[in-house]
Design a protein around this motif. Structure first.
Motif, PDB file in Angstrom:
ATOM      1  N   ASN B 285       0.858  -1.169   0.000  1.00 19.21           N
ATOM      2  CA  ASN B 285       0.000   0.000   0.000  1.00 19.21           C
ATOM      3  C   ASN B 285       0.897   1.222   0.000  1.00 19.21           C
ATOM      4  OD1 ASN B 285      -2.205   1.625   0.044  1.00 19.21           O
ATOM      5  ND2 ASN B 285      -2.683   1.297   2.203  1.00 19.21           N
ATOM      6  N   ASP B 286       0.908   1.900  -1.125  1.00 19.02           N
ATOM      7  CA  ASP B 286       1.809   3.036  -1.279  1.00 19.02           C
ATOM      8  C   ASP B 286       0.987   4.313  -1.341  1.00 19.02           C
ATOM      9  OD1 ASP B 286       3.815   4.757  -1.773  1.00 19.02           O
ATOM     10  OD2 ASP B 286       4.625   3.708  -3.517  1.00 19.02           O
ATOM     11  N   ARG B 287       1.080   5.120  -0.299  1.00 25.57           N
ATOM     12  CA  ARG B 287       0.330   6.385  -0.264  1.00 25.57           C
ATOM     13  C   ARG B 287       1.279   7.576  -0.197  1.00 25.57           C
ATOM     14  NH1 ARG B 287      -4.918   5.514   1.585  1.00 25.57           N
ATOM     15  NH2 ARG B 287      -5.667   3.618   0.598  1.00 25.57           N
ATOM     16  N   ARG B 288       2.484   7.374  -0.723  1.00 19.28           N
ATOM     17  CA  ARG B 288       3.430   8.486  -0.688  1.00 19.28           C
ATOM     18  C   ARG B 288       3.199   9.383  -1.898  1.00 19.28           C
ATOM     19  NH1 ARG B 288       8.645   4.773  -0.340  1.00 19.28           N
ATOM     20  NH2 ARG B 288       7.417   3.813  -1.985  1.00 19.28           N
ATOM     21  N   ASP B 289       3.512  10.669  -1.744  1.00 19.50           N
ATOM     22  CA  ASP B 289       3.324  11.567  -2.879  1.00 19.50           C
ATOM     23  C   ASP B 289       4.350  11.311  -3.968  1.00 19.50           C
ATOM     24  OD1 ASP B 289       5.351  12.471  -1.272  1.00 19.50           O
ATOM     25  OD2 ASP B 289       4.846  14.592  -1.436  1.00 19.50           O
ATOM     26  N   ASN B 290       5.535  10.849  -3.573  1.00 24.11           N
ATOM     27  CA  ASN B 290       6.576  10.526  -4.534  1.00 24.11           C
ATOM     28  C   ASN B 290       7.396   9.377  -3.960  1.00 24.11           C
ATOM     29  OD1 ASN B 290       8.916  10.386  -6.028  1.00 24.11           O
ATOM     30  ND2 ASN B 290       9.271  12.595  -6.062  1.00 24.11           N
ATOM     31  N   PRO B 291       7.368   8.223  -4.590  1.00 18.45           N
ATOM     32  CA  PRO B 291       8.027   7.070  -3.972  1.00 18.45           C
ATOM     33  C   PRO B 291       9.536   7.268  -3.796  1.00 18.45           C
ATOM     34  CG  PRO B 291       6.739   6.418  -5.895  1.00 18.45           C
ATOM     35  CD  PRO B 291       6.706   7.893  -5.847  1.00 18.45           C
ATOM     36  N   LEU B 292      10.153   8.046  -4.663  1.00 17.34           N
ATOM     37  CA  LEU B 292      11.602   8.175  -4.573  1.00 17.34           C
ATOM     38  C   LEU B 292      12.042   9.311  -3.653  1.00 17.34           C
ATOM     39  CD1 LEU B 292      12.623   7.504  -8.261  1.00 17.34           C
ATOM     40  CD2 LEU B 292      12.828   5.972  -6.316  1.00 17.34           C
ATOM     41  N   LEU B 293      11.189  10.312  -3.519  1.00 17.49           N
ATOM     42  CA  LEU B 293      11.534  11.437  -2.644  1.00 17.49           C
ATOM     43  C   LEU B 293      10.267  11.876  -1.922  1.00 17.49           C
ATOM     44  CD1 LEU B 293      14.182  13.020  -2.187  1.00 17.49           C
ATOM     45  CD2 LEU B 293      13.301  14.749  -3.725  1.00 17.49           C
ATOM     46  N   PRO B 294       9.790  11.050  -0.984  1.00 18.25           N
ATOM     47  CA  PRO B 294       8.496  11.355  -0.392  1.00 18.25           C
ATOM     48  C   PRO B 294       8.569  12.565   0.535  1.00 18.25           C
ATOM     49  CG  PRO B 294       9.465   9.435   0.662  1.00 18.25           C
ATOM     50  CD  PRO B 294      10.404   9.839  -0.436  1.00 18.25           C
ATOM     51  N   SER B 295       7.526  13.384   0.502  1.00 18.50           N
ATOM     52  CA  SER B 295       7.461  14.468   1.482  1.00 18.50           C
ATOM     53  C   SER B 295       6.233  14.299   2.367  1.00 18.50           C
ATOM     54  CB  SER B 295       7.440  15.819   0.787  1.00 18.50           C
ATOM     55  OG  SER B 295       6.299  15.915  -0.018  1.00 18.50           O
ATOM     56  N   ARG B 296       5.281  13.476   1.935  1.00 19.51           N
ATOM     57  CA  ARG B 296       4.154  13.147   2.807  1.00 19.51           C
ATOM     58  C   ARG B 296       3.595  11.801   2.383  1.00 19.51           C
ATOM     59  NH1 ARG B 296       2.514  17.887   0.605  1.00 19.51           N
ATOM     60  NH2 ARG B 296       2.192  18.829   2.633  1.00 19.51           N
ATOM     61  N   GLY B 297       2.911  11.179   3.344  1.00 17.05           N
ATOM     62  CA  GLY B 297       2.283   9.909   3.029  1.00 17.05           C
ATOM     63  C   GLY B 297       3.020   8.747   3.672  1.00 17.05           C
ATOM     64  N   PHE B 298       2.499   7.560   3.466  1.00 21.17           N
ATOM     65  CA  PHE B 298       3.140   6.386   4.048  1.00 21.17           C
ATOM     66  C   PHE B 298       3.147   5.240   3.051  1.00 21.17           C
ATOM     67  CE2 PHE B 298      -0.324   3.442   4.753  1.00 21.17           C
ATOM     68  CZ  PHE B 298      -1.433   4.271   4.707  1.00 21.17           C
ATOM     69  N   TYR B 299       3.948   4.272   3.378  1.00 24.48           N
ATOM     70  CA  TYR B 299       4.133   3.124   2.507  1.00 24.48           C
ATOM     71  C   TYR B 299       4.227   1.908   3.401  1.00 24.48           C
ATOM     72  CZ  TYR B 299       6.828  -0.109  -0.419  1.00 24.48           C
ATOM     73  OH  TYR B 299       7.277  -1.199  -1.102  1.00 24.48           O
ATOM     74  N   ALA B 300       3.554   0.847   3.016  1.00 31.97           N
ATOM     75  CA  ALA B 300       3.654  -0.388   3.793  1.00 31.97           C
ATOM     76  C   ALA B 300       3.696  -1.559   2.836  1.00 31.97           C
ATOM     77  CB  ALA B 300       2.470  -0.518   4.739  1.00 31.97           C
ATOM     78  N   LYS B 301       4.501  -2.532   3.185  1.00 27.82           N
ATOM     79  CA  LYS B 301       4.614  -3.715   2.343  1.00 27.82           C
ATOM     80  C   LYS B 301       4.847  -4.907   3.257  1.00 27.82           C
ATOM     81  CE  LYS B 301       7.634  -5.683  -1.191  1.00 27.82           C
ATOM     82  NZ  LYS B 301       8.810  -5.459  -2.026  1.00 27.82           N
ATOM     83  N   THR B 302       4.133  -5.985   3.006  1.00 30.62           N
ATOM     84  CA  THR B 302       4.424  -7.217   3.733  1.00 30.62           C
ATOM     85  C   THR B 302       4.657  -8.317   2.725  1.00 30.62           C
ATOM     86  OG1 THR B 302       2.132  -7.906   3.853  1.00 30.62           O
ATOM     87  CG2 THR B 302       2.954  -6.630   5.707  1.00 30.62           C
TER      88      THR B 302
END
Lengths: 312, 510
Positions: B285-302
């Protein structure tokens, strides 16, 4: 800060300054470059304070028994066989197993595979950890190591004929052995597949692939000596070799008339034992028939088996 | 006199050569832009007004035609668009509903990666006399992408150089199926050949099935061996409406550990062949604004993997579970309006490898080096050499069964360059622990459980191995580059921390 903080993998702080990437070290660590990038002493002194805390090392994972305190010889053998110190089913391994026993070096057997050996072929020996991390000794350096350990004599110097007879084993008998074990399909399925292939993995597909590789390797090895593989020729050569060995041994207890068995006895025993051994469960044993014609060789094998391998 | 003349002549030439003043040019460009923008806005407004006026107009879709899709199967397209036809619906559309539905489907169509963007949509009144007055025809004009794409090139990654060739065959059977052939030769991954076939299921771009095979040979310098891998996989991938991505599949790999010239005894123990046969599940679940240089949001992986199950049981049996999270928040700076470009990022990763005894072997099989975790390196715990954390024998990283790692970074835009550019200054602290499972003596279930619990509790004993540093981050479109200067603060003996510079290239950072 003293060097001991850097642990088992020594690391020089000066090196670390001038390389960008760990694996690209060689290109940048030549002396002039190092001088160019060398760090002023006061800064280096600050760097040397790091790391601030060093804990004892992490425990290592272990799959087999915790690392032994004695010499370990890695051979082709099953786990139960290793525990009972049975002879290896591979002639190269058995030769060294027997030799080390003859010269009186104590060791533990560990089942292994060719992939584990530094030379790509078993056996190899890991000496008892008298030093921090002992280096493994491949087969071709084992005799030298053994001589250093127990100061036994090097038999190759006893007789000028040693090399001639050794080549009988290393070529004629070995080639016939390769044919009998790997290229005779009935034997391959009954013996080699069980001992070498099934031990490696439980997967049927991978076993099939390994079996093909193994047979191909044997075929390639035999083709080094002649363009096509002639069974009768191989067997006749082996028969001649047995006869020559039988004459060499004569009525003596051990080869070259020595009081105790040595390297050459070990080399002969490695083949004669496996050819005559019932547990190998040969389907066709032409080499066995040829060998049984020479009673002194059969007795030589039995003598060693009883004296050094505790009568099975 | 003559000298002053010549100097003014020079001046003229100079001015002519200079061309028009920069400021004038800028103004001119600005005016053009404004005008274009105004025209565009007006057109938009007119269209919106038109649609708005007619938005409640009842309409029925009598026909949908996809133009120029000569290689695409009719059945495949029918499944996407036939539900839109009014004949298949019990409710009539309003015009705006119909438009919305059509454009949603067209969006889906473009996600199959078989058509060039944009896909143009046209509406038309049927001229047919039998047509209802509410009938409209929908036309989608597409342009198929070339079906064969061949790419060759060279890559430079984390201490690895490679050359590759890639063949992509799109839309093989006219249903957006693709076949991807990949071959690469390199310094660390000596050779890798991979083939993968992928197809959408039920014409759904978010639901795909993939089957593939791989043969590779990789130099694992951190543990002095080479791993020769042959095997295959199959998996289902899907994404639900709220952006949760799932993968479920099966792996079957034959691994061969070979080429151990100077390896340590622990590596030698695991040399040779082993077969891993496993089922796995991945959730992202990737809720980051930019996966490579995020400034907000979260990321989770299992990731969960169960090996050694079923008829293809293989040589290893374990349960392997991994968790990866990252969260970012922007940091407001007083005095700067809007986004300051300063952000705070934290990451946490953990993993567990639990040995299982699924086929009643006399002894439980402890983990092998190729199944164990490794930790450390420029893209996870920075300031360590590649796989520099955890149990080491000599110079070999032999891996561990349990790990936890975390880090915190603060990213700041560089003065004069600004927050608009994907370049940041970063300061970080990160650390972690990687531990081997204490070897259970007999391997009965209770003993393994106790050993695991004691290993997990060991994670929290003492400080983790920690490094800190500062560096520069550049987020390129395809990868993130970091150049950091780091110092180790806490280490275990044998662990390989780095004092100095470290370059990291990757797409996933701690």
């Amino acid at each position: 800060m003293p060097d001991c903080h850097n642990g088992q993998a020594p690391e020089r702080p000066t090196d670390d300054q001038d390389e960008i990437d760990p694996t690209q070290a060689p290109a940048v660590s030549s002396p002039p470059v190092r001088q160019l990038f060398s760090v002023p002493t006061p800064i280096k002194r600050i760097f040397d304070r790091f790391p601030l805390v060093i804990y004892p090392p992490n425990e290592l994972p272990t799959r087999l028994a915790p690392h032994a305190r004695c010499n370990r010889l890695f051979v082709f053998l099953d786990i139960a066989g290793a525990r009972q110190r049975k002879p290896s089913f591979n002639p190269q391994c058995l030769r060294w197993q027997a030799y080390l026993k003859f010269v009186g070096i104590d060791f533990e057997l560990v089942p292994s595979t060719n992939h584990a050996s530094p030379s790509g072929a078993l056996p190899y020996l890991l000496p008892a950890p008298s030093v921090e991390s002992p280096l493994p000794i491949p087969a071709h350096k084992l005799q030298k190591w053994a001589i250093e350990q127990v100061h036994c004599e090097e038999e190759q110097q006893i007789s000028v004929r040693f090399d001639v007879y050794a080549s009988l084993l290393d070529h004629r008998i070995r080639n016939a052995w390769l044919y009998q074990l790997y290229l005779d399909n009935d034997n391959f399925n009954a013996v080699a597949r069980r001992l070498y292939v099934n031990f490696a993995t439980s997967s049927t597909i991978v076993r099939a692939a390994l079996a093909i590789q193994l047979q191909q390797a044997a075929r390639d090895e035999l083709r080094k000596y002649s363009d096509y593989i002639d069974v009768n020729d191989l067997e006749a050569e082996a028969g001649n070799a047995f006869e020559a060995l039988s004459i060499l041994l004569g009525s003596a207890t051990y080869f070259f008339d020595r009081g105790k068995p040595g390297f050459f006895d070990a080399s002969v025993f490695a083949y004669t034992h496996l050819i005559l051994e019932e547990n190998m469960m040969w389907k066709h044993n032409r080499l066995g028939q040829l060998l049984r014609r020479h009673e002194n060789l059969v007795q030589h094998r039995e003598r060693i088996l009883e004296d050094y391998f505790g009568n099975r | 006199m003559s000298s002053s003349l010549s100097s003014s002549d020079d001046d003229i030439f100079e001015r002519l050569q200079k061309g028009p003043d920069k400021k004038v040019l800028e103004e001119r460009q600005h005016a053009v832009n404004e005008r274009v923008h105004a025209i565009y806005e007006k057109a938009q407004a007119r269209l919106a007004e038109l649609i708005d006026q007619n938005s409640t107009l009842p309409c029925t879709v009598s026909k949908i035609e996809i133009l120029n899709a000569s290689h695409t199967r009719t059945g495949f397209l029918e499944r996407i668009f036939s539900p839109l036809l009014s004949a298949h619906r019990d409710k009539p559309y309003t015009l705006s509903e119909a438009l919305q539905e059509v454009s949603a489907r067209a969006d889906g169509l473009s996600r199959f990666d078989i058509f060039h963007e944009p896909i143009s949509i046209f509406l038309d009144k049927p001229s047919d006399s039998s047509a209802l007055p509410t009938d409209i025809n929908v036309y989608l004009s597409v342009k198929e992408k070339s079906r064969i794409l061949l790419k060759t090139g060279t890559d430079l990654g984390n201490a690895e150089g490679s050359a590759y060739g890639n063949l992509l065959w799109r839309n093989i059977f006219g249903g957006a199926e693709s076949l991807n052939l990949n071959a690469s030769l390199g310094t660390r991954t000596r050779s890798a050949y991979q083939v993968a076939f992928e197809t959408p299921i039920l014409s759904d771009p978010d639901f795909r099935w993939e089957i593939g095979g791989i043969a590779s040979s990789t130099q694992k310098t951190w543990a002095s061996h080479e791993e020769v891998l042959k095997g295959g996989w199959t998996k289902l991938r899907w994404m639900n409406g709220s952006g949760h991505r799932h993968e479920v599949g099966y792996h079957g790999f034959w691994r061969q550990l070979t080429g151990l010239l100077e390896a340590s005894p622990t590596v030698r123990e695991d040399a040779g062949d082993s077969v891993k046969s496993s089922i796995f599940h991945t959730w992202i679940n990737d809720r980051r604004d930019n996966p490579l240089l995020p400034s907000r949001g979260f990321y989770a992986k299992t990731q969960n993997e169960l090996a050694g199950l079923g008829p293809l049981k293989g040589d290893v049996s374990f349960w392997k579970s991994e968790l990866e999270t990252q969260a970012a928040i922007p940091v407001p700076i007083p005095g700067i309006k809007g986004d300051s470009g300063v952000s705070f990022t934290t990451g946490f990763r953990a993993g567990l490898l639990y040995p299982l005894n699924l086929d009643a072997r006399p002894r439980l099989q402890p983990s092998r080096i190729n199944d164990r975790f490794v930790l450390g390196g420029p893209t996870d715990v920075r300031g360590f050499r590649l796989c520099g954390l955890g149990p080491h024998e000599g110079s070999d990283a032999v891996g561990g069964d349990v790990y936890a790692a975390g880090g915190a970074n603060i990213l700041m835009p560089l003065p004069r360059i600004g927050a608009g550019k994907p370049l940041r200054f970063q300061a970080f602290v990160n650390g972690g622990r990687l531990l081997a499972l204490r070897n259970p003596q007999t391997g009965n279930n209770q003993e393994v459980k106790d050993a695991m619990l004691s290993t997990i509790s060991e994670l929290g004993r003492g400080l983790p191995s920690i490094t800190a540093g500062v560096g520069l981050v550049y987020a390129h479109q395809v990868a993130r580059f970091e150049l950091n200067f780091s110092l180790p603060l806490v280490l275990r003996k044998g662990e390989e921390g780095r004092k100095g510079l470290q370059l990291g290239i990757g797409i996933s950072f701690l």
